[in-house]
Design a protein around this motif. Structure first.
Motif, PDB file in Angstrom:
ATOM      1  N   HIS A 145       0.827  -1.212   0.000  1.00 23.33           N
ATOM      2  CA  HIS A 145       0.000   0.000   0.000  1.00 23.33           C
ATOM      3  C   HIS A 145       0.862   1.264   0.000  1.00 23.33           C
ATOM      4  N   LEU A 146       1.928   1.272   0.779  1.00 18.71           N
ATOM      5  CA  LEU A 146       2.756   2.463   0.941  1.00 18.71           C
ATOM      6  C   LEU A 146       3.858   2.573  -0.106  1.00 18.71           C
ATOM      7  N   GLY A 147       4.237   1.442  -0.697  1.00 22.55           N
ATOM      8  CA  GLY A 147       5.283   1.480  -1.718  1.00 22.55           C
ATOM      9  C   GLY A 147       6.683   1.317  -1.175  1.00 22.55           C
ATOM     10  N   TYR A 148       6.839   0.937   0.076  1.00 20.90           N
ATOM     11  CA  TYR A 148       8.153   0.637   0.635  1.00 20.90           C
ATOM     12  C   TYR A 148       7.967  -0.305   1.824  1.00 20.90           C
ATOM     13  N   ASP A 149       9.046  -0.948   2.237  1.00 23.92           N
ATOM     14  CA  ASP A 149       8.965  -1.985   3.259  1.00 23.92           C
ATOM     15  C   ASP A 149       8.705  -1.397   4.646  1.00 23.92           C
ATOM     16  N   VAL A 150       7.708  -1.966   5.325  1.00 22.13           N
ATOM     17  CA  VAL A 150       7.416  -1.593   6.698  1.00 22.13           C
ATOM     18  C   VAL A 150       7.211  -2.868   7.517  1.00 22.13           C
ATOM     19  N   ILE A 151       7.258  -2.716   8.811  1.00 17.43           N
ATOM     20  CA  ILE A 151       7.074  -3.812   9.763  1.00 17.43           C
ATOM     21  C   ILE A 151       5.924  -3.443  10.693  1.00 17.43           C
ATOM     22  N   LEU A 152       5.110  -4.438  11.069  1.00 20.11           N
ATOM     23  CA  LEU A 152       4.082  -4.205  12.084  1.00 20.11           C
ATOM     24  C   LEU A 152       4.678  -4.496  13.452  1.00 20.11           C
ATOM     25  N   ALA A 153       4.402  -3.617  14.411  1.00 22.61           N
ATOM     26  CA  ALA A 153       4.914  -3.799  15.762  1.00 22.61           C
ATOM     27  C   ALA A 153       3.812  -3.513  16.773  1.00 22.61           C
ATOM     28  N   ARG A 154       3.981  -4.069  17.942  1.00 23.51           N
ATOM     29  CA  ARG A 154       3.061  -3.804  19.057  1.00 23.51           C
ATOM     30  C   ARG A 154       3.792  -2.965  20.086  1.00 23.51           C
ATOM     31  N   SER A 155       3.092  -1.974  20.625  1.00 21.60           N
ATOM     32  CA  SER A 155       3.743  -1.061  21.558  1.00 21.60           C
ATOM     33  C   SER A 155       3.093  -1.156  22.926  1.00 21.60           C
ATOM     34  N   PRO A 156       3.859  -0.962  23.990  1.00 21.23           N
ATOM     35  CA  PRO A 156       3.254  -0.816  25.311  1.00 21.23           C
ATOM     36  C   PRO A 156       2.280   0.352  25.298  1.00 21.23           C
ATOM     37  N   ALA A 157       1.231   0.279  26.093  1.00 15.71           N
ATOM     38  CA  ALA A 157       0.182   1.305  26.089  1.00 15.71           C
ATOM     39  C   ALA A 157       0.774   2.697  26.268  1.00 15.71           C
ATOM     40  N   GLY A 158       0.406   3.599  25.358  1.00 11.28           N
ATOM     41  CA  GLY A 158       0.814   4.989  25.466  1.00 11.28           C
ATOM     42  C   GLY A 158       2.166   5.332  24.892  1.00 11.28           C
ATOM     43  N   ASP A 159       2.937   4.324  24.450  1.00  6.13           N
ATOM     44  CA  ASP A 159       4.301   4.616  23.997  1.00  6.13           C
ATOM     45  C   ASP A 159       4.350   5.322  22.651  1.00  6.13           C
ATOM     46  N   VAL A 160       3.356   5.128  21.784  1.00  2.00           N
ATOM     47  CA  VAL A 160       3.356   5.821  20.499  1.00  2.00           C
ATOM     48  C   VAL A 160       2.209   6.836  20.446  1.00  2.00           C
ATOM     49  N   VAL A 161       2.015   7.512  21.556  1.00  2.00           N
ATOM     50  CA  VAL A 161       1.019   8.579  21.676  1.00  2.00           C
ATOM     51  C   VAL A 161       1.771   9.876  21.935  1.00  2.00           C
ATOM     52  N   TYR A 162       1.474  10.889  21.110  1.00  2.00           N
ATOM     53  CA  TYR A 162       2.146  12.184  21.272  1.00  2.00           C
ATOM     54  C   TYR A 162       1.395  12.974  22.344  1.00  2.00           C
ATOM     55  N   GLY A 163       1.972  13.046  23.546  1.00  2.00           N
ATOM     56  CA  GLY A 163       1.307  13.721  24.650  1.00  2.00           C
ATOM     57  C   GLY A 163       0.653  12.721  25.583  1.00  2.00           C
ATOM     58  N   ALA A 164      -0.320  13.193  26.375  1.00  2.00           N
ATOM     59  CA  ALA A 164      -1.016  12.328  27.323  1.00  2.00           C
ATOM     60  C   ALA A 164      -1.967  11.389  26.586  1.00  2.00           C
ATOM     61  N   SER A 165      -2.441  10.354  27.278  1.00  2.00           N
ATOM     62  CA  SER A 165      -3.137   9.241  26.625  1.00  2.00           C
ATOM     63  C   SER A 165      -4.550   9.570  26.154  1.00  2.00           C
ATOM     64  N   VAL A 166      -5.192  10.572  26.750  1.00  2.00           N
ATOM     65  CA  VAL A 166      -6.556  10.956  26.392  1.00  2.00           C
ATOM     66  C   VAL A 166      -6.521  12.352  25.787  1.00  2.00           C
ATOM     67  N   SER A 167      -7.288  12.568  24.715  1.00  3.09           N
ATOM     68  CA  SER A 167      -7.368  13.906  24.122  1.00  3.09           C
ATOM     69  C   SER A 167      -8.828  14.321  23.976  1.00  3.09           C
ATOM     70  N   LEU A 168      -9.042  15.630  23.939  1.00  2.00           N
ATOM     71  CA  LEU A 168     -10.402  16.173  23.996  1.00  2.00           C
ATOM     72  C   LEU A 168     -10.467  17.465  23.199  1.00  2.00           C
ATOM     73  N   VAL A 169     -11.492  17.579  22.337  1.00  2.00           N
ATOM     74  CA  VAL A 169     -11.806  18.836  21.668  1.00  2.00           C
ATOM     75  C   VAL A 169     -13.262  19.169  21.964  1.00  2.00           C
ATOM     76  N   THR A 170     -13.651  20.423  21.766  1.00  2.00           N
ATOM     77  CA  THR A 170     -15.017  20.835  22.081  1.00  2.00           C
ATOM     78  C   THR A 170     -15.721  21.392  20.852  1.00  2.00           C
ATOM     79  N   THR A 171     -17.042  21.280  20.855  1.00  2.00           N
ATOM     80  CA  THR A 171     -17.834  21.773  19.728  1.00  2.00           C
ATOM     81  C   THR A 171     -17.774  23.292  19.638  1.00  2.00           C
ATOM     82  N   GLY A 172     -17.658  23.968  20.782  1.00  2.00           N
ATOM     83  CA  GLY A 172     -17.541  25.422  20.745  1.00  2.00           C
ATOM     84  C   GLY A 172     -16.302  25.870  20.002  1.00  2.00           C
ATOM     85  N   SER A 173     -15.186  25.192  20.233  1.00  2.00           N
ATOM     86  CA  SER A 173     -13.934  25.519  19.548  1.00  2.00           C
ATOM     87  C   SER A 173     -14.000  25.148  18.072  1.00  2.00           C
ATOM     88  N   LEU A 174     -14.613  24.001  17.763  1.00  2.00           N
ATOM     89  CA  LEU A 174     -14.768  23.595  16.366  1.00  2.00           C
ATOM     90  C   LEU A 174     -15.645  24.574  15.597  1.00  2.00           C
TER      91      LEU A 174
END
Length: 284
Positions: A145-174
């Motif tokens: 699909h991507l056109g180059y070699d990739v590997i599938l990996a499993r990560s410990p919870a939260g390790d490939v999350v940029y920032g804290a584990s939960v994120s939130l946006v609001t309709t007022g801001s949107l």
């Protein structure tokens, strides 16, 4: 000027991502319209399409099933970045009862992921993470699909999350961002765990440092979230379809970052459903 009016005025200023000075200002956020969850979303494979969910179970380390897997570029020794691989958004991944099902354009692969016994320590946005390499048909399908070699990996919870584990946006801001862009900006562009109904734009800035109850769970809001060009990509195809980043940069710049939404950690595990009320939680 009333506390609520004062909050509305100050929350529109990009540099004012801060904690209010007293409880009256926080109370002003909980208006008569009812603050509640309008959308829940996550993906089991980092970078794949962000899927709507009717509910999510929050564990101590974050949403159960969120970004359990990721793709790795072995040549560059790093986790794939969505902004550099936008066609990942055209794929869908579900992790259910031990089975990983991935739908790509033209094919679907599924099975029970098995570890190879190999681990790799790689770069994730400047941070080193150790991941378990997974055997199965997914790597070959994504490489094609991507056109180059990739590997599938499993990560410990939260390790490939940029920032804290939960994120939130609001309709007022949107709504405010949509007004500035001149067309509707979908919440799915921000790939947040929760969209919360509010009337006031960027009132979530006032929740930083506070705890919130969402259904059975409780979270503690930590900080505003810096954004990148991913928010301009169509959430279903990965094609560029929006000027949201430019509009956001005009009024939500904080130093070298452009901020939208907030992230949080879990302080009480539990289930959260679409429609659940959001209320002030216990003091931190």
């Amino acid at each position: 000027m009333t506390p609520d009016t004062d909050l509305r005025y100050r929350s529109r200023r990009a540099e004012q991502c801060r904690v209010p000075s007293d409880e009256e200002e926080v109370a002003g956020a909980w208006h008569s319209g009812g603050v509640h969850v309008t959308r829940i979303g996550f993906t089991s494979l980092k970078g794949a399409r962000h899927l709507d969910r009717p509910f999510v179970d929050l564990a101590w380390d974050g949403p159960v099933g969120d970004r359990v897997f990721c793709l790795v570029d072995p040549a560059r020794e790093r986790v794939l970045r969505t902004v550099e691989n936008p066609t990942l958004m055209a794929t869908r991944a579900r992790w259910d009862s031990g089975v990983l099902t991935v739908a790509l354009p033209g094919c679907q692969v599924e099975g029970e992921p098995a570890g190879t016994g190999e681990t790799r320590t790689l770069d994730y946005w400047g941070r080193r993470v150790t991941l378990e390499v997974i055997d199965g048909p997914w790597a070959a399908a994504f490489s094609q699909h991507l056109g180059y070699d990739v590997i599938l990996a499993r990560s410990p919870a939260g390790d490939v999350v940029y920032g804290a584990s939960v994120s939130l946006v609001t309709t007022g801001s949107l709504d405010e961002l949509s007004r500035r862009v001149g067309s509707t900006v979908l919440d799915s562009r921000f790939r947040a765990t929760f969209t919360v109904h509010t009337d006031t734009p960027h009132v979530e800035d006032a929740w930083i440092g506070r705890r919130l109850q969402l259904g059975e769970a409780e979270i503690e809001v930590r900080s505003a979230i810096p954004r990148c060009a991913v928010i301009d990509l169509d959430p279903d195809t990965g094609m560029r379809r929006s000027d949201a980043m430019r509009a956001l940069a005009a009024y939500r710049r904080q130093g070298n970052e452009v901020m939208f939404g907030v992230d949080a950690i879990v302080t009480k595990p539990g289930r959260v459903r679409v429609g659940h009320a959001v209320r002030p939680g216990a003091p931190g």
